[in-house]
Design a protein around this motif. Structure first.
Motif, PDB file in Angstrom:
ATOM      1  N   ARG A 105       2.824   5.500  -1.843  1.00  0.00           N
ATOM      2  CA  ARG A 105       1.790   4.466  -1.960  1.00  0.00           C
ATOM      3  C   ARG A 105       2.366   3.182  -2.567  1.00  0.00           C
ATOM      4  NH1 ARG A 105      -3.787   7.332  -4.158  1.00  0.00           N
ATOM      5  NH2 ARG A 105      -4.044   8.834  -2.433  1.00  0.00           N
ATOM      6  N   GLN A 106       3.234   3.356  -3.546  1.00  0.00           N
ATOM      7  CA  GLN A 106       3.861   2.190  -4.187  1.00  0.00           C
ATOM      8  C   GLN A 106       4.724   1.420  -3.192  1.00  0.00           C
ATOM      9  OE1 GLN A 106       5.988   3.126  -7.796  1.00  0.00           O
ATOM     10  NE2 GLN A 106       7.263   1.308  -7.626  1.00  0.00           N
ATOM     11  N   ALA A 107       5.513   2.141  -2.396  1.00  0.00           N
ATOM     12  CA  ALA A 107       6.358   1.485  -1.394  1.00  0.00           C
ATOM     13  C   ALA A 107       5.510   0.768  -0.353  1.00  0.00           C
ATOM     14  CB  ALA A 107       7.271   2.515  -0.728  1.00  0.00           C
ATOM     15  N   GLU A 108       4.398   1.381   0.046  1.00  0.00           N
ATOM     16  CA  GLU A 108       3.505   0.767   1.027  1.00  0.00           C
ATOM     17  C   GLU A 108       2.867  -0.502   0.463  1.00  0.00           C
ATOM     18  OE1 GLU A 108       1.517   0.188   4.581  1.00  0.00           O
ATOM     19  OE2 GLU A 108       3.156   1.566   4.080  1.00  0.00           O
ATOM     20  N   ALA A 109       2.472  -0.450  -0.825  1.00  0.00           N
ATOM     21  CA  ALA A 109       1.875  -1.630  -1.448  1.00  0.00           C
ATOM     22  C   ALA A 109       2.883  -2.777  -1.543  1.00  0.00           C
ATOM     23  CB  ALA A 109       1.360  -1.270  -2.841  1.00  0.00           C
ATOM     24  N   GLU A 110       4.129  -2.458  -1.894  1.00  0.00           N
ATOM     25  CA  GLU A 110       5.164  -3.486  -1.974  1.00  0.00           C
ATOM     26  C   GLU A 110       5.457  -4.065  -0.596  1.00  0.00           C
ATOM     27  OE1 GLU A 110       8.447  -1.563  -3.816  1.00  0.00           O
ATOM     28  OE2 GLU A 110       7.605  -1.671  -5.845  1.00  0.00           O
ATOM     29  N   ARG A 111       5.452  -3.201   0.430  1.00  0.00           N
ATOM     30  CA  ARG A 111       5.693  -3.677   1.796  1.00  0.00           C
ATOM     31  C   ARG A 111       4.583  -4.627   2.234  1.00  0.00           C
ATOM     32  NH1 ARG A 111       4.454  -2.633   7.051  1.00  0.00           N
ATOM     33  NH2 ARG A 111       2.827  -1.172   6.409  1.00  0.00           N
ATOM     34  N   ARG A 112       3.338  -4.287   1.922  1.00  0.00           N
ATOM     35  CA  ARG A 112       2.216  -5.161   2.270  1.00  0.00           C
ATOM     36  C   ARG A 112       2.314  -6.498   1.550  1.00  0.00           C
ATOM     37  NH1 ARG A 112      -1.092  -0.456   1.747  1.00  0.00           N
ATOM     38  NH2 ARG A 112      -1.726  -1.205  -0.308  1.00  0.00           N
ATOM     39  N   ILE A 171       4.977  -8.574   3.315  1.00  0.00           N
ATOM     40  CA  ILE A 171       4.485  -9.046   4.616  1.00  0.00           C
ATOM     41  C   ILE A 171       3.476 -10.173   4.429  1.00  0.00           C
ATOM     42  CG2 ILE A 171       3.113  -8.395   6.635  1.00  0.00           C
ATOM     43  CD1 ILE A 171       4.423  -5.658   6.523  1.00  0.00           C
ATOM     44  N   GLN A 172       2.562 -10.024   3.462  1.00  0.00           N
ATOM     45  CA  GLN A 172       1.563 -11.062   3.214  1.00  0.00           C
ATOM     46  C   GLN A 172       2.214 -12.359   2.768  1.00  0.00           C
ATOM     47  OE1 GLN A 172      -1.142  -9.309   0.411  1.00  0.00           O
ATOM     48  NE2 GLN A 172      -2.151  -8.018   1.938  1.00  0.00           N
ATOM     49  N   SER A 173       3.257 -12.244   1.925  1.00  0.00           N
ATOM     50  CA  SER A 173       3.961 -13.439   1.477  1.00  0.00           C
ATOM     51  C   SER A 173       4.633 -14.151   2.648  1.00  0.00           C
ATOM     52  CB  SER A 173       5.011 -13.055   0.427  1.00  0.00           C
ATOM     53  OG  SER A 173       5.771 -14.169   0.027  1.00  0.00           O
ATOM     54  N   MET A 174       5.272 -13.375   3.541  1.00  0.00           N
ATOM     55  CA  MET A 174       5.921 -13.967   4.706  1.00  0.00           C
ATOM     56  C   MET A 174       4.894 -14.591   5.655  1.00  0.00           C
ATOM     57  SD  MET A 174       8.883 -11.152   5.558  1.00  0.00           S
ATOM     58  CE  MET A 174       9.491 -12.126   6.929  1.00  0.00           C
ATOM     59  N   GLU A 175       3.755 -13.923   5.806  1.00  0.00           N
ATOM     60  CA  GLU A 175       2.709 -14.464   6.676  1.00  0.00           C
ATOM     61  C   GLU A 175       2.178 -15.795   6.135  1.00  0.00           C
ATOM     62  OE1 GLU A 175       0.855 -10.309   8.530  1.00  0.00           O
ATOM     63  OE2 GLU A 175      -0.035 -11.238   6.752  1.00  0.00           O
TER      64      GLU A 175
END
Length: 245
Positions: free
Chosen positions: A51-58, A61-65
């Protein structure tokens, strides 16, 4: 987010409970409880880490978007300004000014096209989005015709080169030789090849101080890219990297 990070450590520490139980009551059921507890701890820890890895990935991605959206909005604003200026010249019948405006648009389109063909995603993204960052620095990019870095250096070396360029631009932006109030400073990046090497030259109105060079060299230690100082008042710094994938 921080509370989630502590869960695996708490779960690992909780293993002391069944271990103490086994020491105090050495029986088969104690060993079974310890084994089940260990399995539960592993399961919980893996689930939390996932869950932590998924939250960091999101988050990434949001920052890049957000950066991509800001860059697109900035480009759209620039195009609208150019079109309005061109339309104004045409309505006033100023053909010479109209031609100059079209030439400026053509030069920018050519510049952005050559940047996109460099082939290193992180570098292309950084250069294309730099103007949208709101930095008080006018960045121009000149790329040798038909130059494609992705065909000359490995992806890992491309990341190293991108990091070196970004560090040098920050050093130039916040270093000495600041422009007068209200004046926008300019920096030109020149990409080319020289004797089998990829060469990136940064031209501006200052030269780096010894401390800046020391910091850049420390960051690049152990990497293929190296710094060079050119005896010129217009060159801030130059990077050189051997070709080879």
């Amino acid at each position: 987010m921080k509370s989630w990070k502590r869960v695996p450590w708490i779960a690992a520490c909780s293993l002391l409970i069944p271990l103490v139980f086994v020491v105090l009551y050495p029986a088969a059921i104690s060993s079974a409880v310890c084994a089940l507890w260990s399995v539960a701890v592993i399961f919980v820890s893996m689930n939390v880490m996932k869950r932590q890895a998924e939250a960091e990935r999101r988050t990434i991605i949001q920052s890049m978007e957000k950066t991509a959206i800001a860059s697109l909005n900035h480009h759209r604003h620039d195009w609208m300004n150019d079109l309005q200026v061109l339309y104004g010249y045409l309505r006033l019948g100023k053909l010479d000014k109209s031609v100059q405006c079209v030439e400026r648009i053509k030069e920018r389109v050519t510049e952005e096209s050559r940047i996109s063909k460099l082939g290193i995603p992180s570098l292309v993204f950084y250069l294309q989005s730099f103007r949208a960052s709101g930095a008080a620095l006018e960045l121009h990019v000149e790329v040798e015709e038909e130059l494609q870095l992705s065909a000359l250096i490995s992806p890992e070396d491309g990341e190293s080169l991108t990091g070196a360029i970004a560090d040098a631009i920050r050093a130039y932006q916040y270093g000495g030789g600041r422009s007068s109030w209200g004046e926008v400073r300019k920096l030109t990046l020149n990409f080319g090849q020289d004797h089998g090497d990829v060469v990136v030259r940064l031209d501006g109105d200052q030269t780096p101080d010894p401390e800046t060079l020391r910091q850049l060299n420390a960051v690049l230690k152990g990497k293929k890219v190296r710094t060079e100082q050119i005896p010129s008042e217009d060159t801030f710094i130059q990077f050189r990297m051997p070709c080879g994938i």
